[in-house]
Design an enzyme around this catalytic site. Structure first.
Site, PDB file in Angstrom:
ATOM      1  N   CYS A  25       8.150 -12.937   2.921  1.00 24.30           N
ATOM      2  CA  CYS A  25       7.727 -11.652   3.384  1.00 24.30           C
ATOM      3  C   CYS A  25       6.639 -11.838   4.354  1.00 24.30           C
ATOM      4  O   CYS A  25       5.763 -12.089   3.569  1.00 24.30           O
ATOM      5  CB  CYS A  25       8.081 -10.500   2.718  1.00 24.30           C
ATOM      6  SG  CYS A  25       7.823  -8.978   3.702  1.00 24.30           S
ATOM      7  N   CYS A  27      12.576  -2.035   6.197  1.00 15.34           N
ATOM      8  CA  CYS A  27      12.208  -2.865   5.229  1.00 15.34           C
ATOM      9  C   CYS A  27      13.455  -2.305   3.983  1.00 15.34           C
ATOM     10  O   CYS A  27      13.218  -1.306   3.237  1.00 15.34           O
ATOM     11  CB  CYS A  27      10.990  -2.907   4.377  1.00 15.34           C
ATOM     12  SG  CYS A  27      11.008  -3.796   3.078  1.00 15.34           S
ATOM     13  N   CYS A  86       0.642  -1.216  -0.134  1.00 14.98           N
ATOM     14  CA  CYS A  86       0.146  -0.066   0.067  1.00 14.98           C
ATOM     15  C   CYS A  86       0.782   1.274  -0.012  1.00 14.98           C
ATOM     16  O   CYS A  86       2.174   1.187   0.409  1.00 14.98           O
ATOM     17  CB  CYS A  86      -1.001   0.154   1.343  1.00 14.98           C
ATOM     18  SG  CYS A  86      -1.955  -1.300   1.405  1.00 14.98           S
TER      19      CYS A  86
HETATM   20  S1  SF4 Z   1      11.224  -9.777   4.573  1.00 16.16           S
HETATM   21 FE1  SF4 Z   1       9.887  -7.913   4.187  1.00 16.16          FE
HETATM   22  S2  SF4 Z   1      10.351  -6.369   5.364  1.00 16.16           S
HETATM   23 FE2  SF4 Z   1      12.003  -7.675   5.533  1.00 16.16          FE
HETATM   24  S3  SF4 Z   1      13.344  -6.877   3.935  1.00 16.16           S
HETATM   25 FE3  SF4 Z   1      12.165  -8.443   2.924  1.00 16.16          FE
HETATM   26  S4  SF4 Z   1      10.501  -7.403   1.848  1.00 16.16           S
HETATM   27 FE4  SF4 Z   1      11.284  -6.063   3.403  1.00 16.16          FE
END
Ligand code: SF4
Length: 484
Positions: free
Chosen positions: A396, A250, A8
């Site tokens: 993720c 992130c 989002c």
């Molecule tokens: S696991 Fe998700 S929050 Fe963590 S770096 Fe990767 S994409 Fe970003």
């Protein structure tokens, strides 16, 4: 396209006439963060006015709908769903009548204990209208034992795990908040010189470069664990948890999601990608005639690779920006033309040349394979691939939609030779995880999540281990490999 999808983008503004029009502009800028649904809620201090729908903001919101959104405060949302289905019922901002009055919420992220909270509240007789994890926030605000709105929001947010950047609006208050670990970005800006009264204007955005479109200036980032409260009396701040946990922003926002014009997590996205390209050139050098970026996401890292290696940059792939999704949806046969329609090769930079293809990331590898096949039609002598991030090996859980564990290329093919053979290139080189941040960088690895690369999930995944969704979710994300 074979790219992870951001869940989002959120944008809000307090203290300006025709506030919804400003949010409309901001959401247009943030459209790359989600295109499945969108919406705006506004208020003039008496009622909340809401318009949410499916599709892009410019497709959904016409003049009539915008005129309905009265008032000088508004929040908005663009969504790509990872939790909850992509239907109208899950479009945001969501609204609800709570014990603190009418509340609207725009949420970017993924609350990993949402199902636990939802199941508890359902047992208590509460009714949910959507499958979105964001709806639990409204219920918790209403359930809060605190009478005061701000204390109630703080109580609610302190119960959440996972990731959230939130805009919460009532008839007289706008609250911006980031989860205690700060996974998702959120910045604050202002229009004009005065703030804190109705003559001043405060804006919030997932990416700060959206402020330029409304001629606002960035004030600062909303910090991890922080709530910023804007009322007619002024701006105050508070902390969600009394003791802040370690920050885990992130890193994929810097690698791929955010626009290069943005600065988030106190880091310039452009400079970060440029430096990543330089590091990649030092770590994985190869002789070639041209560096060819995969547009648009590989562009800045390709410039960095070119600067470091001295090999000229050639725009050997031109991206067509006018291919609509609906056009490629009717059948698989038509869909297979997608890469050919999106990327147009420039023969003069390919035929008889040795080229290095640069992309920001590779997830399943299917698009990379198609791009290489397309390029090979123009008879290059060598095609090498360099990837400006480490191999994606883990899904993720914090608001980014990757493929399932078993679909991830780096899990299906374990050696670089196997991956190169699958994609169809002479050699491939990824950035090592320990090069994402090095000592000369302005940011440090200690403040970032890189779980999709190293599997070290920084926050609990309670939703995925303690309720009836356990087997379903494990199967979805980890397949047979982690099915127990
Ligand atoms: S696991 Fe998700 S929050 Fe963590 S770096 Fe990767 S994409 Fe970003």
């Amino acid at each position: 396209m074979d790219k992870p999808k951001e869940e989002c983008g959120i944008f809000g503004i307090y203290g300006i006439s025709e506030a919804a029009n400003y949010v409309y502009l901001g959401l247009n800028f943030l459209q790359h963060r989600g295109q499945e649904s969108c919406g705006i809620v506004s208020t003039e201090g008496i009622s909340l006015y809401k318009q949410v729908g499916v599709g892009k903001i410019s497709e959904f919101l016409d003049d009539e709908k915008l005129n309905y959104l009265k008032g000088y405060r508004a929040i908005g949302h663009v969504r790509y769903s990872t939790t909850g289905s992509p239907t109208l019922v899950n479009a945001q901002p969501i609204t609800g009548s709570t014990s603190k009055g009418a509340v609207a919420i725009a949420h970017n992220g993924n609350i990993t204990n949402a199902n636990l909270i939802r199941n508890e509240l359902i047992k208590q007789g509460k009714v949910f209208h959507s499958t979105s994890d964001s709806e639990v926030v409204i219920h918790l605000i209403s359930e809060s034992p605190c009478e005061d709105l701000v204390e109630g929001v703080k109580w609610a947010l302190s119960r959440l795990e996972g990731s959230f950047a939130l805009l919460i609006m009532t008839k007289d208050t706008l609250i911006a908040a980031r989860d205690p670990m700060g996974f998702r970005p959120l910045s604050m800006g202002k229009v004009g010189d005065t703030i804190g009264d109705i003559g001043g204007t405060i804006a919030f955005s997932s990416e700060d470069s959206a402020f330029s479109i409304i001629e606002a200036k960035k004030l600062r980032e909303v910090e991890p664990n922080e709530m910023i409260i804007v009322t007619e009396s002024g701006i105050t701040t508070d902390q969600i948890l009394p003791i802040k946990p370690k920050t885990n922003q992130c890193v994929f926002e810097l690698i791929y999601f955010a626009k290069p014009s943005s600065n988030l997590f106190h880091t310039s996205v452009y400079e970060y990608r440029l430096e990543i390209g330089r590091k990649l050139a030092r770590a994985h050098p190869v002789d070639a005639d041209y560096i060819v970026p995969v547009p648009d996401s590989g562009m800045v890292s390709a410039i960095g690779y070119s600067m470091e290696s001295g090999i000229p940059l050639g725009l050997g792939l031109i991206r067509s920006h006018f291919i609509g999704r609906t056009f490629i949806e009717p059948s698989q046969k038509i869909r297979d033309f997608g890469v050919k329609m999106k990327f147009i090769p420039v023969p003069e930079l390919i035929t008889g040349k040795r080229i290095i293809l640069i992309d920001d990331s590779v997830v399943r590898g299917t698009t990379s394979k198609k791009i290489v096949k397309l390029i090979r039609n123009y008879l290059p002598t060598e095609v090498h691939m360099r990837v400006a991030s480490p191999p994606v090996r883990f899904p993720c859980f914090y608001g980014i939609d990757f493929s399932t564990y078993e679909e991830l290329l780096a899990n299906k093919h374990h050696t670089m030779n196997e991956i190169a053979a699958f994609i169809g290139v002479e050699t491939i080189g990824y950035l090592d995880t320990d090069l994402l941040f090095t000592e000369n960088d302005s940011a440090s690895m200690g403040d970032f999540c890189a779980a999709c690369f190293d599997g070290k999930y920084p926050s609990p995944l309670n939703q995925f281990s303690k309720d009836g969704f356990e087997q379903e979710i494990k199967q979805k994300y980890f397949g047979n490999r982690r099915g127990s």
